[in-house]
Design an enzyme around this catalytic site. Structure first.
Site, PDB file in Angstrom:
ATOM      1  N   CYS A   1      12.285  -2.482  -8.503  1.00  0.00           N
ATOM      2  CA  CYS A   1      12.734  -3.419 -10.033  1.00  0.00           C
ATOM      3  C   CYS A   1      12.067  -4.222 -10.537  1.00  0.00           C
ATOM      4  CB  CYS A   1      14.245  -3.761  -9.593  1.00  0.00           C
ATOM      5  SG  CYS A   1      15.116  -1.938  -9.225  1.00  0.00           S
TER       6      CYS A   1
ATOM      7  N   CYS B   1       6.710  -9.781   0.880  1.00  0.00           N
ATOM      8  CA  CYS B   1       5.887  -8.178   1.259  1.00  0.00           C
ATOM      9  C   CYS B   1       4.066  -8.404   0.555  1.00  0.00           C
ATOM     10  CB  CYS B   1       6.030  -7.501   0.080  1.00  0.00           C
ATOM     11  SG  CYS B   1       5.834  -6.003  -0.378  1.00  0.00           S
TER      12      CYS B   1
ATOM     13  N   CYS C   1       5.177  -2.398   6.544  1.00  0.00           N
ATOM     14  CA  CYS C   1       4.497  -0.419   6.259  1.00  0.00           C
ATOM     15  C   CYS C   1       3.525  -0.380   7.663  1.00  0.00           C
ATOM     16  CB  CYS C   1       4.408  -1.109   4.938  1.00  0.00           C
ATOM     17  SG  CYS C   1       3.442  -1.986   3.803  1.00  0.00           S
TER      18      CYS C   1
ATOM     19  N   ASN D   1      15.934  -6.839  -7.086  1.00  0.00           N
ATOM     20  CA  ASN D   1      15.599  -6.542  -6.788  1.00  0.00           C
ATOM     21  C   ASN D   1      15.329  -6.375  -5.774  1.00  0.00           C
ATOM     22  OD1 ASN D   1      11.695  -7.213  -6.921  1.00  0.00           O
ATOM     23  ND2 ASN D   1      13.012  -5.288  -6.612  1.00  0.00           N
ATOM     24  N   GLY D   2      15.314  -5.172  -5.382  1.00  0.00           N
ATOM     25  CA  GLY D   2      15.200  -5.213  -3.511  1.00  0.00           C
ATOM     26  C   GLY D   2      16.355  -4.054  -2.799  1.00  0.00           C
TER      27      GLY D   2
ATOM     28  N   CYS E   1       5.188 -10.191   5.223  1.00  0.00           N
ATOM     29  CA  CYS E   1       5.832  -9.169   5.733  1.00  0.00           C
ATOM     30  C   CYS E   1       4.661  -8.065   5.811  1.00  0.00           C
ATOM     31  CB  CYS E   1       6.741  -8.417   4.845  1.00  0.00           C
ATOM     32  SG  CYS E   1       7.603  -7.292   5.552  1.00  0.00           S
TER      33      CYS E   1
ATOM     34  N   GLY F   1       9.349  -0.343 -12.979  1.00  0.00           N
ATOM     35  CA  GLY F   1      10.536   0.195 -12.857  1.00  0.00           C
ATOM     36  C   GLY F   1      10.540   1.464 -14.315  1.00  0.00           C
TER      37      GLY F   1
ATOM     38  N   CYS G   1       8.618   1.180   4.388  1.00  0.00           N
ATOM     39  CA  CYS G   1       9.255  -0.123   3.937  1.00  0.00           C
ATOM     40  C   CYS G   1      11.199  -0.049   3.939  1.00  0.00           C
ATOM     41  CB  CYS G   1       8.912  -0.486   2.392  1.00  0.00           C
ATOM     42  SG  CYS G   1       9.451  -1.860   2.213  1.00  0.00           S
TER      43      CYS G   1
ATOM     44  N   ASP H   1      -9.904   2.611  -3.681  1.00  0.00           N
ATOM     45  CA  ASP H   1      -9.207   2.668  -3.882  1.00  0.00           C
ATOM     46  C   ASP H   1      -8.071   1.759  -3.020  1.00  0.00           C
ATOM     47  OD1 ASP H   1      -5.867   3.301  -5.285  1.00  0.00           O
ATOM     48  OD2 ASP H   1      -5.856   5.556  -4.895  1.00  0.00           O
ATOM     49  N   ASP H   2      -6.571   0.822  -3.718  1.00  0.00           N
ATOM     50  CA  ASP H   2      -5.727   0.155  -2.746  1.00  0.00           C
ATOM     51  C   ASP H   2      -5.215   0.311  -1.699  1.00  0.00           C
ATOM     52  OD1 ASP H   2      -4.259   1.559  -5.056  1.00  0.00           O
ATOM     53  OD2 ASP H   2      -3.164   0.836  -3.427  1.00  0.00           O
TER      54      ASP H   2
ATOM     55  N   SER I   1      -5.166  -0.281 -10.087  1.00  0.00           N
ATOM     56  CA  SER I   1      -4.944  -0.600  -9.021  1.00  0.00           C
ATOM     57  C   SER I   1      -5.855  -0.862  -7.967  1.00  0.00           C
ATOM     58  CB  SER I   1      -3.353  -0.758  -8.122  1.00  0.00           C
ATOM     59  OG  SER I   1      -3.284   0.966  -7.495  1.00  0.00           O
TER      60      SER I   1
HETATM   61  P1  AMP Z   1      -1.063   8.994  -1.852  1.00  0.00           P
HETATM   62  O1  AMP Z   1      -1.283  10.309  -2.897  1.00  0.00           O
HETATM   63  O2  AMP Z   1       0.269   9.037  -1.406  1.00  0.00           O
HETATM   64  O3  AMP Z   1      -1.587   8.612  -0.391  1.00  0.00           O
HETATM   65  O4  AMP Z   1      -0.857   8.095  -2.588  1.00  0.00           O
HETATM   66  C1  AMP Z   1      -1.832   6.839  -3.017  1.00  0.00           C
HETATM   67  C2  AMP Z   1      -1.729   6.015  -3.860  1.00  0.00           C
HETATM   68  O5  AMP Z   1      -0.495   6.093  -4.238  1.00  0.00           O
HETATM   69  C3  AMP Z   1      -2.647   5.727  -4.418  1.00  0.00           C
HETATM   70  O6  AMP Z   1      -3.587   5.738  -5.429  1.00  0.00           O
HETATM   71  C4  AMP Z   1      -1.494   3.811  -4.771  1.00  0.00           C
HETATM   72  O7  AMP Z   1      -2.409   3.259  -6.004  1.00  0.00           O
HETATM   73  C5  AMP Z   1      -0.325   4.481  -5.244  1.00  0.00           C
HETATM   74  N1  AMP Z   1       0.612   3.812  -4.453  1.00  0.00           N
HETATM   75  C6  AMP Z   1       0.716   3.043  -3.115  1.00  0.00           C
HETATM   76  N2  AMP Z   1       2.339   2.885  -2.985  1.00  0.00           N
HETATM   77  C7  AMP Z   1       2.817   3.208  -4.133  1.00  0.00           C
HETATM   78  C8  AMP Z   1       3.714   3.048  -4.280  1.00  0.00           C
HETATM   79  N3  AMP Z   1       4.596   2.616  -3.678  1.00  0.00           N
HETATM   80  N4  AMP Z   1       4.835   3.820  -5.259  1.00  0.00           N
HETATM   81  C9  AMP Z   1       3.512   3.866  -6.167  1.00  0.00           C
HETATM   82  N5  AMP Z   1       1.705   4.661  -6.172  1.00  0.00           N
HETATM   83  C10 AMP Z   1       1.231   4.394  -4.894  1.00  0.00           C
END
Ligand code: AMP
Length: 463
Positions: free
Chosen positions: A15, A251, A450, A117-118, A447, A43, A397, A360-361, A298
């Site tokens: 949040c 985090c 994860c 938030n949390g 932290c 959110g 998490c 990707d992140d 991201s």
């Molecule tokens: P996945 O498709 O399940 O492997 O999720 C990875 C993708 O979801 C990546 O493109 C991330 O940018 C995004 N992502 C990672 N963590 C979260 C999160 N907690 N909530 C929503 N999107 C996320």
């Protein structure tokens, strides 16, 4: 005994919170709108504001995006110099109006409004304890448990009560609380969830991220420290440090994915951390290619960092439909897969006949990458190399970031080589944990649970 917060593959509350204390009551609700709008990424399920109108707390909250909930009508109707607000990202199951925040409660010493938030890891046992004592709850929110505990302990001194309650509740929390005369913020003993303080010429702001302070025309002053209570009233600002052991454990996922790039959290700018992660990714895993592109948004700063480090052209290989909602929270795998296609499309003209690096992140379940690698290959790319700007997610998490059960995490069920085969990539590389920590440029504690299972406190055991 732990609380069963992982009853199902249920997603958890992530949040955003905002609070303002100003001597410009006419502007307050408009400023709250700007602040919450800047935190919309934290959110999208519900939004709300509570305002102190001459000692009486009025509020409005509903399901929906900030712009749909905090309408002109609400802004015109609610005025007063002290306000708090909330945006909520929740489960489909509990996305009801009752569970929207802020939560406003009346008790012996007056009314208070709270926004949180949390995620607390002992909220269920505290709730049962209170229920055994005859307390009736109206929502499923951890926030209501905390509200009850603050009220029961208050005896005319809310701050003392908050200090006591902070030592009893366990988990991650950043709260903004409003009484008849003051704005209060407090952050858990590890500083897991972010909360910062800003200043405007006419008052003070508390917010989950500094981007909200900027959007409200304020200037960032500082982060709230782990275990700190900050009280803002007519006399200015007072800070009370927790008597309990407090240790910074910001985090890491706020920097990887969650926060907005223009925010600075605990002294680290999110964009810079992501750009550095891309540069370090290039140092750890350099690949010759014609083009680097990101999974937007991201993954974008990391892809720019990677391209910059190796001098490879950066382009927009994927185009994002800016009106698409998040696929991550779709309830079924099939819908999640369909969702990726409606959200992102490949710029064929750019990738055709090229060796490409897609960045990707993070990879959580692997859904996004599997779809995208296939789409990029279908669009005519010669080779598809994938780099991820964080290590594989291997643990759930319990502190408010939305990660599913461990058995859904591809980093648990497959090795990196198997993930590469599953997503049909020519190569796959994840940034090392050391690289990720280095990308922050800070030796403050993080932290990393994860990514390495090292939780800062005891957590439930669920697979
Ligand atoms: P996945 O498709 O399940 O492997 O999720 C990875 C993708 O979801 C990546 O493109 C991330 O940018 C995004 N992502 C990672 N963590 C979260 C999160 N907690 N909530 C929503 N999107 C996320």
């Amino acid at each position: 005994m732990y609380d069963n917060i992982f009853e199902e593959d249920k997603l958890h509350d992530e949040c955003g919170v905002v609070g303002i204390f100003t001597d410009n009551p006419e502007l307050t609700s408009q400023l709250m709108y700007y602040g919450l709008f800047a935190l919309q990424h934290r959110g999208q399920e519900s939004a709300g504001i509570a305002i102190n109108t001459g000692g009486k707390i009025e509020y409005y909250k509903n399901k929906g995006l900030v712009a749909d909930v905090i309408t002109n009508d609400v802004i015109e109707r609610l005025s007063g110099g002290l306000a708090i607000g909330h945006v909520r990202y929740s489960t489909a199951v509990s996305n009801t109006i009752e569970n929207a925040q802020p939560l406003v409660v009346k008790f012996k010493s007056g009314s208070i409004a709270l926004a949180h938030n949390g995620n607390l890891v002992n909220a269920d046992s505290l709730r049962s304890m209170l229920e055994n004592d005859g307390v009736i709850f109206q929502t499923l929110l951890d926030t209501e448990v905390v509200a009850n505990m603050i009220a029961r302990n208050a005896n005319g001194d809310i701050i003392k009560s908050i200090k006591n309650v902070m030592d009893i509740i366990k988990g991650a929390f950043a709260f903004v609380v409003m009484t008849g005369k003051e704005l209060i913020g407090f952050r858990d003993h590890f500083g897991l969830r972010p909360l910062c303080l800003g200043k405007r010429p006419d008052g003070y702001i508390l917010a989950s991220e500094s981007c909200a302070i900027s959007a409200m025309g304020g200037e960032f002053i500082r982060d709230i420290e782990p275990g700190e209570i900050i009280i803002i009233n007519e006399n200015g600002i007072e800070s009370i440090k927790s008597s309990k052991y407090a240790k910074q454990k910001s985090c890491i996922f706020e920097y990887v994915y969650f926060a907005r790039p223009d925010s600075t959290i605990d002294g680290i700018n999110v964009y810079e951390a992501r750009f550095n992660a891309g540069r370090l990714l290039a140092q750890e895993s350099p690949t010759k290619a014609d083009l680097v592109f990101a999974v937007p948004d991201s993954g974008t700063p990391a892809a720019m960092g990677y391209a910059h480090e190796l001098g490879i052209p950066f382009g927009l290989g994927l185009i994002k439909n800016r009106y698409a909602k998040r696929t991550f929270i779709e309830p079924t795998q099939e819908l999640r897969e369909e969702g990726v296609k409606t959200k992102l499309s490949v710029l064929k003209e750019l990738v055709k006949d090229k060796t490409v690096i897609m960045i990707d992140d993070s990879i959580v379940r692997g859904t996004t990458m599997r779809q995208l690698a296939e789409m990029v290959r279908k669009a005519g790319a010669k080779e598809v190399h994938i780099k991820i700007a964080s290590p594989p997610v291997t643990h759930s998490c319990f502190f408010g970031i939305d990660t599913p059960f461990r058995h859904y995490l591809i980093g648990v069920t497959k090795t990196v080589d198997e993930i590469k085969d599953y997503i049909k990539a020519d190569s796959l590389y994840f940034l090392s944990l050391e690289g990720l920590q280095k990308s922050t440029g800070s030796d403050r504690g993080f932290c990393l649970a994860c990514l390495n299972g090292d939780y800062p406190m005891e957590v439930p055991k669920f697979d």
